[in-house]
Design a protein around this motif. Structure first.
Motif, mmCIF file in Angstrom:
data_model
loop_
_atom_site.group_PDB
_atom_site.id
_atom_site.type_symbol
_atom_site.label_atom_id
_atom_site.label_comp_id
_atom_site.label_asym_id
_atom_site.label_seq_id
_atom_site.Cartn_x
_atom_site.Cartn_y
_atom_site.Cartn_z
ATOM 1 N N VAL A 177 0.861 -1.187 0.000
ATOM 2 C CA VAL A 177 0.000 0.000 0.000
ATOM 3 C C VAL A 177 0.891 1.228 0.000
ATOM 4 O O VAL A 177 1.761 1.375 0.858
ATOM 5 C CB VAL A 177 -0.936 0.015 1.236
ATOM 6 N N VAL A 200 3.351 2.721 2.856
ATOM 7 C CA VAL A 200 2.525 2.589 4.060
ATOM 8 C C VAL A 200 2.608 1.192 4.652
ATOM 9 O O VAL A 200 2.704 1.010 5.858
ATOM 10 C CB VAL A 200 1.050 2.920 3.724
ATOM 11 N N GLY A 222 -5.361 5.394 -8.159
ATOM 12 C CA GLY A 222 -4.899 4.701 -6.955
ATOM 13 C C GLY A 222 -5.945 4.556 -5.870
ATOM 14 O O GLY A 222 -5.788 3.756 -4.959
ATOM 15 N N GLY A 223 -7.033 5.324 -5.984
ATOM 16 C CA GLY A 223 -8.063 5.279 -4.944
ATOM 17 C C GLY A 223 -7.717 6.140 -3.749
ATOM 18 O O GLY A 223 -6.671 6.804 -3.722
ATOM 19 N N ALA A 224 -8.605 6.134 -2.769
ATOM 20 C CA ALA A 224 -8.487 7.030 -1.617
ATOM 21 C C ALA A 224 -7.298 6.695 -0.729
ATOM 22 O O ALA A 224 -6.725 7.562 -0.086
ATOM 23 C CB ALA A 224 -9.774 6.993 -0.798
ATOM 24 N N HIS A 225 -6.934 5.409 -0.664
ATOM 25 C CA HIS A 225 -5.861 5.001 0.238
ATOM 26 C C HIS A 225 -4.763 4.244 -0.491
ATOM 27 O O HIS A 225 -4.045 3.440 0.099
ATOM 28 C CB HIS A 225 -6.407 4.111 1.364
ATOM 29 N N GLY A 226 -4.658 4.455 -1.816
ATOM 30 C CA GLY A 226 -3.644 3.737 -2.593
ATOM 31 C C GLY A 226 -3.905 2.245 -2.681
ATOM 32 O O GLY A 226 -3.002 1.466 -2.957
ATOM 33 N N ALA A 227 -5.143 1.837 -2.442
ATOM 34 C CA ALA A 227 -5.442 0.400 -2.390
ATOM 35 C C ALA A 227 -6.412 -0.043 -3.493
ATOM 36 O O ALA A 227 -6.977 -1.127 -3.417
ATOM 37 C CB ALA A 227 -6.007 0.039 -1.016
ATOM 38 N N ALA A 228 -6.600 0.788 -4.521
ATOM 39 C CA ALA A 228 -7.512 0.401 -5.602
ATOM 40 C C ALA A 228 -6.889 -0.694 -6.461
ATOM 41 O O ALA A 228 -5.686 -0.928 -6.400
ATOM 42 C CB ALA A 228 -7.826 1.619 -6.464
#
Lengths: 283, 283
Positions: B53, B62, B132-138
């Motif tokens: 992440v 992260v 990447g999405g909100a938390h880099g987890a897309a």
């Protein structure tokens, strides 16, 4: 009629006249829009949202099963009739746009608006812009398979989320179990306290929705899920068990906030207005 | 060492030293990067890609299960050590960036890069920018559930796509059936002509992948799926049945093109370079 800040000045509701065919629907839309434009003091743009597959860039309603549109150049027709710049959007996506910018998603960068009514569809909104995909067909959350080999869906597949958790599917399932052919999703929600069959149907629907939202979160990774459409009117009777079921299913994913939409059925109109304004800015 | 046009001037390969812990890995990365920067004639920026992440905006690794990173500010560490502007990206996303801009997805606006190796992950690239999405987890395509209640996945869930179709899972399944504990996914591909058990394992994997890609297409609606990672080396033995299975499952969705990645294992380096250049432009 909507101000740039989202304030609704005037509202009208008309039947679509879908039974008379797509030409009648189109003429109906143009008439109503022209009437609204004539009432407005200083109209600057017109926005319109319709269901189905929409080519937003070219302003064409490509396909719609319930209205019958096949490649209708709605944006051009509107501009020609009204003499105003026009924008065409997808009903759920503009609803999502309004919820993200003016409603339950405001202040969040990554918003997924999930509309659950007769069908289920979703709209990803990032930094106040909708994501439509390559062919305007993104966000078809209702047609991801959550129950392989399960209930047939009108789309032709089996076990789609929509075949389990749409308001229509919930009503149908409860009708089967309860023996009351008139039963609806509202009956299910109303009888959760007294009827184990209602609780069972509801739990099945919440389970399938949690499965679908888990997939959406794995692919989209949003900050907040905004639930709208008729089923979201169940409020915490839906949101609270849904949060629990989603939490149970998450492994490494981040839990999004899950909230109820705020704009009700004005989201579409407000979103269409926002789209028209965005379109002006780009032009 | 990569030129702005994607030409590779010099390449080095080093082990990560993951067994020595995250500090050693970080120091190792900094050393190697400093060495490369010293060799370069006029270095203008440095790009780095790691798994796990990633918070791209703040340049922080992260979380990573295989390297052990926990909130490592890699971008800052690189800039401090090398005195160059730096960018940090996610390994699969920068791979997707390179394939979309320089490889099999070039010329297409909506590209989904799907990396299938030990695990499975995807990266959506739209107009040459990664999502990447909100938390880099897309893009966690490997962890969408395609077989509810199925094979346990290391992530803690059951029936994840990765638990069926990763190269590791395919090898493991064939080992079970064939009784050869050393069997790998490469053996499966190599024996499709002579071994019905290999064909069965392959068909199961292709079926699950088609299910997963159908879901991805319903939500992302892309022009092209670019398949990379070790399993994609199977080429048409994978792509041809996969196209057929996906086509079978589509109802109203548009069929994306399905092609093999072109950049092989240099995609990550080229993508990291592109990211560094993009970062320079923004700054």
């Amino acid at each position: 009629m909507v101000r740039p800040d989202g304030t609704v000045l005037h509202e009208e509701r008309h039947p679509t006249l879908a039974a008379r065919g797509p030409e009648a629907v189109t003429e109906n839309i143009l008439e109503i829009a022209a009437g609204l434009a004539a009432r407005a003091e200083n109209p600057i743009a017109v926005g319109i949202a319709v269901p189905g597959v929409i080519d937003e860039e070219n302003g064409v309603a490509v396909w719609s099963s319930n209205v019958g549109f096949r490649d209708v150049p709605l944006r051009k027709l509107l501009t020609d009739r009204l003499g105003l710049p026009a924008a065409l959007g997808h009903d759920v996506r503009v609803g999502g746009l309004a919820e993200a910018r003016l409603g339950a998603g405001r202040g969040q960068r990554y918003v997924l608006f999930v509309a659950i009514g007769t069908g289920i569809a979703a709209a990803l909104v990032v930094d106040g812009k909708t994501y439509g995909g390559a062919h305007g067909a993104a966000g078809e959350l209702g047609h991801i398979v959550v129950r392989p080999g399960g209930t047939p869906c009108p789309c032709g597949a089996r076990g789609c989320l929509e075949a389990v958790t749409s308001a229509r599917s919930i009503g149908r399932r409860y009708a089967e179990i309860s023996g009351n052919p008139e039963a609806t999703a509202f009956d299910v929600v109303g009888r959760l306290d007294q009827d184990p069959a209602a609780r069972q149907v509801w739990q099945e629907a919440v389970d399938a929705l949690a499965d679908g939202l888990l997939t959406a979160q794995a692919l989209y990774d949003v900050d907040v899920l905004v639930l709208g459409g008729g089923l979201a009117e169940a409020g915490e009777a839906l949101l609270e068990p849904l949060r629990g079921e989603l939490e149970k299913r998450l492994t490494f994913h981040r839990m999004p906030r899950i909230v109820k939409a705020e704009l009700g059925d004005t989201a579409g109109c407000k979103g269409a207005a926002l789209l028209a304004l965005d379109h002006l800015e780009k032009a």
